[in-house]
Design a protein around this motif. Sequence first.
Motif, mmCIF file in Angstrom:
data_model
loop_
_atom_site.group_PDB
_atom_site.id
_atom_site.type_symbol
_atom_site.label_atom_id
_atom_site.label_comp_id
_atom_site.label_asym_id
_atom_site.label_seq_id
_atom_site.Cartn_x
_atom_site.Cartn_y
_atom_site.Cartn_z
ATOM 1 N N GLN A 62 0.814 -1.214 0.000
ATOM 2 C CA GLN A 62 0.000 0.000 0.000
ATOM 3 C C GLN A 62 0.849 1.266 0.000
ATOM 4 O OE1 GLN A 62 -3.285 0.427 -0.218
ATOM 5 N NE2 GLN A 62 -3.820 -1.732 -0.254
ATOM 6 N N TYR B 119 -8.250 0.426 3.950
ATOM 7 C CA TYR B 119 -7.415 1.148 2.993
ATOM 8 C C TYR B 119 -8.180 2.230 2.248
ATOM 9 C CZ TYR B 119 -9.392 -2.050 -0.592
ATOM 10 O OH TYR B 119 -10.226 -2.745 -1.423
ATOM 11 N N LEU C 274 -7.366 5.648 3.623
ATOM 12 C CA LEU C 274 -5.938 5.907 3.809
ATOM 13 C C LEU C 274 -5.614 7.369 3.542
ATOM 14 C CD1 LEU C 274 -2.954 4.971 4.068
ATOM 15 C CD2 LEU C 274 -3.033 4.406 1.642
ATOM 16 N N LEU D 264 -3.624 -1.668 7.319
ATOM 17 C CA LEU D 264 -4.728 -1.411 6.408
ATOM 18 C C LEU D 264 -5.367 -2.738 6.005
ATOM 19 C CD1 LEU D 264 -2.878 1.185 4.167
ATOM 20 C CD2 LEU D 264 -4.573 1.684 5.931
ATOM 21 N N GLY E 234 -4.439 -5.638 3.680
ATOM 22 C CA GLY E 234 -4.743 -5.092 2.367
ATOM 23 C C GLY E 234 -5.728 -5.863 1.525
#
Length: 892
Positions: free
Chosen positions: A401, A493, A496, A533, A578
């Motif tokens: 990520q 995520y 983010l 995440l 993720g």
Amino acid sequence: MTSAAPDNTRNRADALPKSWNPGEVEADLYERWVAAGYFAADPQSSAPGYSIVLPPPNVTGTLHMGHALDHTLMDTLARRKRMQGYEVLWLPGMDHAGIATQSVVEKQLAADGKTKEDLGRDLFVQKVWDWKRESGGAIQGQMRALGDGVDWSRDRFTMDEGLSRAVQTMFKRLYDAGLIYRAERLVNWSPELRTAISDIEVKHDEVAGELVSLRYGSLDDAEPHVIVATTRVETMLGDTAVAVHPDDPRYKDLIGTTLEHPITGRQIPIVADSYVDPEFGSGAVKITPAHDPNDFDMGLRHNLPMPTIMDERGRIADTGTEFDGMDRFEARVKVRERLASEGRVVAEKRPYLHSVGHSERSGEPIEPRLSMQWWVKVETLAEAAGDAVRNGNTVIHPASQEPRWFDWVDDMHDWCISRQLWWGHRIPIWYGPEGESVCVGPDEDAPEGWVQDPDVLDTWFSSGLWPFSTMGWPDATPELAKFYPTSVLVTGYDILFFWVARMMMFGTFVADDAAVAAGKDGQYQVPFEDVFLHGLIRDQYGKKMSKSRGNGIDPLDWIRDYGADALRFTLARGAQPGGDLSVGEPHALASRSFVTKLFNATKFALMNGARSGDLPARDTLTDTDRWIIDRLDEVLLEVDAAFDAYEFGKACEALYHFAWDELCDWYLELSKVQFTESEARAESTRVVLGTVLDSVLRLLHPVIPFVTETLWQALTGGESVVIAQWPRPAGVPADTGSAQRIADLQRLVTEIRRFRSDQGLGDKQKVAARVLGLDTAGLSHLHPEVANLGRLTEPGANFAATASVEVRLSTTTVTVEVDTSGSVDLVAERRRLEKDLAAARKELAGTEAKLGNDAFLAKAPEQVVDKIRSRRDVAAAEVDRIGARLSELSDK
């Protein structure tokens, strides 16, 4: 005969309910934990600190599956660290949710025929506070139902006095540093809410519109003119130029000239800009700088006028035309009709699918609108946030990520922080009678007679301070000294960029100040050390959950139907860094079955006297005992490594298969034989079983806290597994010989069971058998276990084998001769097998039909197709197996 269990363990077994009913125990257990103070964090503790701040849910919100996933993972981390000896702070709180909360209260007023203007600002804000006290925060009860081990004594709200002081302090410091400014820029405008909104509150949907081609300039083909296409005809009232590509030969002679605006009569220039795609449409585009982001940029480049043609409600205004006062959608029709009547509509294309931004709160299309707003200059702040990850001060999990992080922070635009609302943190700017202004800090007074800016701050401004404002910043507090920077941020995520980036920018901006306040001499420059995440939750078919699809799941429904432990285990088992996770009812049922299996196994162990304690000397243990103890150590190391890497799914898989496959399905069955041996052997088995089970319950506790608490207390008599020590490896070299012998035993028993199934023997039906080769295989001492698990009896004097099974083990082949005569009803068995064969053939035909359907393969998610392929392969194998068995029976 089974050795009797000690009375105290039988009493503890009797104290357990007959079966596990989570709804009867979970609520009481949770309140006992809270009352005991297990979740309270002590900043004066000498234990190492570990801290997580809960991403603050909206005060208007309720628990959805995304929250349930977040909370499960955070609680798992916090509970494990607490058991490992850390002083853990998991800090809860809520966000005031400016737009959402104000909308709720405004709708209540509207039901009474009133508006916020009828009340005035002060009374309206007081009414919102009243609503918050009476109705807000329903999510707190849902957090309790889920089992969140948060420190409720430190519950925070972004509009609390302390947090408001932190917001005002941050604003002033940024303002004094020249990083906050006021300017007229293009924003996402909500006409219904009458405020600017953030990018995260804009959802883009494909909608059917009309692409209208308009003729600007002369209606005479021999005279200068251009054709432009637009989906928003009404915005042409604010056009101040037409743009073409500088290298487009069609317009070379027109660049630098002007054309008369078809409605307003203004002369507008034709400008050359490389943004224009000469291959799209006519190669000419209209420029409305005040109502389109790309047009705004071109307007800046060419120093064009930027008239705003809509008021805050989305009505045409200040154009001097007959369209003033019309709603933007009505004007779209009326402007097109006028242009069509004048012969300026060249073509219309309907329907025309295009992406349109909609307000998440009100559902209406947002209006790009030029507006005077407050902004944060993000360049240096974003650079610091990026550097914090580059230099390793903050580590993003998974590392895959990181490129998305850098793409965002390295190309971040200035942030609009003002909102035209009444509920929120008021911007601390005051204006004097001569137009002068001053930023007022939390310990300062505004000049007498000056007026405060009416706008409030974007909710993300206050939530951006969350990791340190909740611990008392800007004051030096014991909480900051002990728990800041926080240990990990757990979030999806998908936010983010919006929330995490803002926390990183603010955290790095006040790094020196916060570090000094924490007594850490400026060593820490970040608000959290790790960012984990996780992915999004999808349904069992891989589809994104949404209201329109009707595939959403209310986590409270699952808690009611399956228990909080089953919900939590389902989510944690599917969570990987993720990666998205798919969940559905089959997953919840499997998790509930696992919880039930654990409950039944522990109850069985207690009824047979299992207890936790110091293990007997290793040389007195059986192969079975050494194998399970060594496997526990291996699993413990695997689980620790997975949790440390935030691989929750991997940790849960390891625990699931060890608990179910090895402890319950193998060791418990093997222990039944050992219980029938001498009292010394039975007692040793009780301790091994109890000690292993004790560790398993502690390892599982962070994920499934309720059932493990109930079972651990019954097993150990301890106060609470919440404060029990996390298991540690014994540090003894594994006995590879015992492991190999148990592996051989498992293979032998598995083949015997497969043979029994193929012969149609019932699970409890015993058959006479002779096992040859156990001595050579080194398994003669395990013959009672093989016989018990294989449901075999000693052969009699007239034993005659009707079939045999050869099983290749690690060093030799063992042969099992079996006499099944009289054990199988051949007619009934043929009937059963023919029924099973028909079902297998039907399954095979159905799966092959789906896999042969190109339309299905094109639309179905890959995991669904893989599942059907697996079903097809299993069905084909079953057809072959059952057919072979029927052939055997036909010869008898």
